[in-house]
Design a protein around this motif. Sequence first.
Motif, mmCIF file in Angstrom:
data_model
loop_
_atom_site.group_PDB
_atom_site.id
_atom_site.type_symbol
_atom_site.label_atom_id
_atom_site.label_comp_id
_atom_site.label_asym_id
_atom_site.label_seq_id
_atom_site.Cartn_x
_atom_site.Cartn_y
_atom_site.Cartn_z
ATOM 1 N N ALA A 296 0.785 -1.329 -0.023
ATOM 2 C CA ALA A 296 -0.218 0.019 -0.207
ATOM 3 C C ALA A 296 1.245 0.958 0.456
ATOM 4 C CB ALA A 296 -1.313 0.067 1.482
ATOM 5 N N ARG A 297 0.361 2.055 -0.236
ATOM 6 C CA ARG A 297 1.411 3.398 -0.909
ATOM 7 C C ARG A 297 1.453 4.309 0.916
ATOM 8 N NH1 ARG A 297 -0.684 9.402 -1.841
ATOM 9 N NH2 ARG A 297 0.261 10.250 -3.346
ATOM 10 N N LYS A 298 2.373 4.647 1.148
ATOM 11 C CA LYS A 298 3.033 4.745 2.664
ATOM 12 C C LYS A 298 3.329 6.279 2.020
ATOM 13 C CE LYS A 298 3.906 0.235 4.597
ATOM 14 N NZ LYS A 298 3.987 -0.194 2.510
ATOM 15 N N VAL A 299 3.098 7.308 3.473
ATOM 16 C CA VAL A 299 3.406 9.347 3.170
ATOM 17 C C VAL A 299 3.071 9.625 4.263
ATOM 18 C CG1 VAL A 299 2.332 11.030 2.821
ATOM 19 C CG2 VAL A 299 1.866 9.112 0.866
ATOM 20 N N VAL A 300 4.340 9.767 5.008
ATOM 21 C CA VAL A 300 4.455 10.035 5.745
ATOM 22 C C VAL A 300 4.882 11.949 5.924
ATOM 23 C CG1 VAL A 300 6.549 10.473 8.068
ATOM 24 C CG2 VAL A 300 5.391 8.614 6.277
ATOM 25 N N LEU A 301 4.292 12.506 6.803
ATOM 26 C CA LEU A 301 4.171 13.922 6.313
ATOM 27 C C LEU A 301 4.602 14.907 4.819
ATOM 28 C CD1 LEU A 301 6.529 14.336 9.695
ATOM 29 C CD2 LEU A 301 4.228 14.870 9.593
ATOM 30 N N GLY A 302 3.543 13.984 4.410
ATOM 31 C CA GLY A 302 2.943 14.862 3.285
ATOM 32 C C GLY A 302 4.719 14.349 2.413
ATOM 33 N N LEU A 303 5.448 13.121 2.144
ATOM 34 C CA LEU A 303 6.080 12.247 1.876
ATOM 35 C C LEU A 303 6.318 10.859 1.432
ATOM 36 C CD1 LEU A 303 9.729 14.270 2.740
ATOM 37 C CD2 LEU A 303 8.332 14.917 0.929
ATOM 38 N N LEU A 304 6.228 10.807 -0.187
ATOM 39 C CA LEU A 304 6.408 9.407 -0.173
ATOM 40 C C LEU A 304 7.552 8.782 0.189
ATOM 41 C CD1 LEU A 304 4.338 7.490 -2.252
ATOM 42 C CD2 LEU A 304 5.597 7.835 -3.799
ATOM 43 N N VAL A 305 7.096 7.734 1.378
ATOM 44 C CA VAL A 305 8.421 6.776 1.452
ATOM 45 C C VAL A 305 8.323 5.545 0.920
ATOM 46 C CG1 VAL A 305 8.625 8.192 3.491
ATOM 47 C CG2 VAL A 305 7.180 5.938 3.932
ATOM 48 N N ASP A 306 7.708 5.319 -0.308
ATOM 49 C CA ASP A 306 7.548 3.711 -0.299
ATOM 50 C C ASP A 306 8.698 3.101 -0.749
ATOM 51 O OD1 ASP A 306 4.887 3.022 -0.231
ATOM 52 O OD2 ASP A 306 4.166 3.837 -1.984
ATOM 53 N N GLY A 307 9.579 4.255 -1.554
ATOM 54 C CA GLY A 307 11.107 3.477 -1.827
ATOM 55 C C GLY A 307 12.180 3.613 -0.708
ATOM 56 N N HIS A 308 13.541 3.795 -0.526
ATOM 57 C CA HIS A 308 14.559 3.591 -0.257
ATOM 58 C C HIS A 308 15.231 5.389 0.547
ATOM 59 C CE1 HIS A 308 15.691 0.084 -0.278
ATOM 60 N NE2 HIS A 308 15.785 0.185 -2.030
ATOM 61 N N VAL A 309 14.452 6.520 -0.114
ATOM 62 C CA VAL A 309 14.505 7.981 0.459
ATOM 63 C C VAL A 309 13.459 8.802 0.616
ATOM 64 C CG1 VAL A 309 16.813 7.828 -0.464
ATOM 65 C CG2 VAL A 309 15.599 8.295 -2.184
ATOM 66 N N PRO A 310 13.356 9.592 0.872
ATOM 67 C CA PRO A 310 11.035 10.042 1.185
ATOM 68 C C PRO A 310 11.898 10.978 -0.590
ATOM 69 C CG PRO A 310 12.572 10.625 3.301
ATOM 70 C CD PRO A 310 13.597 9.887 2.479
ATOM 71 N N LYS A 311 10.427 11.012 -0.844
ATOM 72 C CA LYS A 311 9.746 11.333 -2.547
ATOM 73 C C LYS A 311 9.029 12.537 -2.395
ATOM 74 C CE LYS A 311 11.753 8.279 -5.220
ATOM 75 N NZ LYS A 311 12.401 7.341 -6.581
ATOM 76 N N LEU A 312 8.511 13.645 -3.065
ATOM 77 C CA LEU A 312 7.436 13.870 -3.586
ATOM 78 C C LEU A 312 6.451 13.314 -4.404
ATOM 79 C CD1 LEU A 312 9.305 17.215 -4.588
ATOM 80 C CD2 LEU A 312 8.377 16.951 -2.578
ATOM 81 N N THR A 313 4.819 13.292 -3.866
ATOM 82 C CA THR A 313 3.582 13.075 -3.892
ATOM 83 C C THR A 313 3.138 13.096 -5.452
ATOM 84 O OG1 THR A 313 2.120 14.244 -3.002
ATOM 85 C CG2 THR A 313 3.269 11.963 -1.405
ATOM 86 N N LYS A 314 2.893 12.291 -6.017
ATOM 87 C CA LYS A 314 2.207 13.015 -7.357
ATOM 88 C C LYS A 314 1.490 13.874 -7.723
ATOM 89 C CE LYS A 314 2.521 7.915 -9.413
ATOM 90 N NZ LYS A 314 1.776 7.191 -9.712
ATOM 91 N N GLU A 315 1.266 13.680 -5.845
ATOM 92 C CA GLU A 315 -0.579 15.312 -6.846
ATOM 93 C C GLU A 315 0.529 16.670 -5.717
ATOM 94 O OE1 GLU A 315 -2.488 11.328 -4.481
ATOM 95 O OE2 GLU A 315 -0.299 12.297 -3.990
ATOM 96 N N PHE A 316 1.462 16.780 -4.902
ATOM 97 C CA PHE A 316 2.379 18.100 -4.764
ATOM 98 C C PHE A 316 2.815 18.420 -6.006
ATOM 99 C CE2 PHE A 316 5.981 19.882 -4.210
ATOM 100 C CZ PHE A 316 5.577 21.019 -2.879
ATOM 101 N N LYS A 317 3.482 17.263 -6.969
ATOM 102 C CA LYS A 317 3.803 17.783 -8.359
ATOM 103 C C LYS A 317 3.306 18.912 -8.801
ATOM 104 C CE LYS A 317 8.363 14.924 -7.972
ATOM 105 N NZ LYS A 317 8.916 13.678 -9.182
ATOM 106 N N ALA A 318 1.880 17.779 -8.852
ATOM 107 C CA ALA A 318 0.606 17.907 -10.124
ATOM 108 C C ALA A 318 0.287 19.238 -9.354
ATOM 109 C CB ALA A 318 -0.154 16.594 -10.092
ATOM 110 N N GLU A 319 0.228 19.530 -8.616
ATOM 111 C CA GLU A 319 0.183 20.617 -7.919
ATOM 112 C C GLU A 319 0.777 22.198 -8.287
ATOM 113 O OE1 GLU A 319 -1.255 23.501 -4.181
ATOM 114 O OE2 GLU A 319 -1.018 21.745 -3.589
ATOM 115 N N VAL A 320 1.746 21.501 -8.361
ATOM 116 C CA VAL A 320 2.464 23.259 -8.601
ATOM 117 C C VAL A 320 3.003 22.610 -9.925
ATOM 118 C CG1 VAL A 320 5.169 23.210 -8.980
ATOM 119 C CG2 VAL A 320 4.205 22.937 -6.516
ATOM 120 N N ARG A 321 2.548 21.899 -11.254
ATOM 121 C CA ARG A 321 2.575 21.931 -12.045
ATOM 122 C C ARG A 321 1.809 22.922 -12.963
ATOM 123 N NH1 ARG A 321 5.386 16.665 -12.581
ATOM 124 N NH2 ARG A 321 2.712 15.407 -12.461
ATOM 125 N N THR A 322 0.381 22.368 -12.811
ATOM 126 C CA THR A 322 -0.571 22.953 -12.835
ATOM 127 C C THR A 322 -1.099 24.250 -12.800
ATOM 128 O OG1 THR A 322 -1.874 20.580 -12.446
ATOM 129 C CG2 THR A 322 -3.194 22.825 -12.784
#
Length: 382
Positions: A296-322
């Motif tokens: 399942a998708r894991k987010v901590v304090l707005g950051l995606l932690v599914d991998g070895h390092v925290p990443k920005l969520t798709k929603e965060f990136k989409a908001e800025v790009r939009t």
Amino acid sequence: MNRWSPQRYKSAGLNQNVDKGVLDNALRTAQLLHANFPLLPPILTLRHLAHETGVSYGFLRGVAARSERVEPYKVFKLKKNVVSFGANRFRYICAPHPSLLKVQRWIHKNILMHVHSHPASYAYKEKTSPRDAAAMHAGCKWMIKLDATNFFESILEPDVYCVFREMGYQALVAFELARICTRVRPTGNPVKTDRFKDGMGNLPYKNVAIGHLPQGAATSPLLSNLVARTLDHSLAEFANSKDLAYTRYADDLTFSSFGTFNRDGAENIVREIYEIMRAHGLWPNKSKTKIIPPGARKVVLGLLVDGHVPKLTKEFKAEVRTHIHFMLRPDVGVSNHRKARKFDSSWGLKNFIFGKLAYAQAIEPIWTSRMRDLFMKIDWDS
């Protein structure tokens, strides 16, 4: 602030004909404080605090006495983005009186910033960020997320008093500092003086209504961390016993497992965490408790932690790009987009996007660099 000097203090006192015995007692008090916390400034009386901060003693006395003639806060009620009923739907922001704010900022800078919170606590600390907390859980298999209801309001005046006493301040001064950093509950619940340690039965104050940390006071964030040290210690020990990682960011508690786990075990752990929280005066917000299994998708304090390092969520990136996309479109531009998204001014929208990019820089610098290049192409004058 100039570093406190016992020699200079005694010399000044003798020049003002202060009794030598009084000066010696004051110096012993200061030496006891410096024995454990050498960076903390001695505060010998409330009048001494008034002198150090440049705020009227009468005003501080009124705040400490909970005088009806002194109104230390203006309170604003903001609606929370939660699905609930009753008082929990609202957040109360308490804006301190300018003089009280000045004193609280002095306490924050000169006292609270020199006392360490628990290592598991990541909020309100220099050189730490949500990314640091999220990194502790990166790549985990199971995750448990919990939230405390009315976190600041749950931290009461006697607990704040104990924090100042543990630093080494004398009982009456610690009591007055606690009063300056707390606000009376709207219900005016009385508090027995035996809730304060050291036999504070002969307080020179008549009003014994209990106070809590107000959200909006300059001292509340760091004091919440210091009061929560015992909570963090208990939860960290519990997490270690279960081979879990534990972090707290204000009222957000996160536990994660990198090993074998199951749903029943997770539910039992949640119940035990609830008990520990209640034992420390916090009420769990059960509606926000989440058990997140492998896959399942894991987010901590707005950051995606599914991998070895925290990443920005798709929603965060989409908001800025939009935002950037529409402001660069010739048929939309800054003005139309600002109105469509209900921003009061172009300056406010610009600062909003700039803040998002500043936050993203430490998480994904390459993606942020591309967005900054596009951001620089926006014609804000139009």
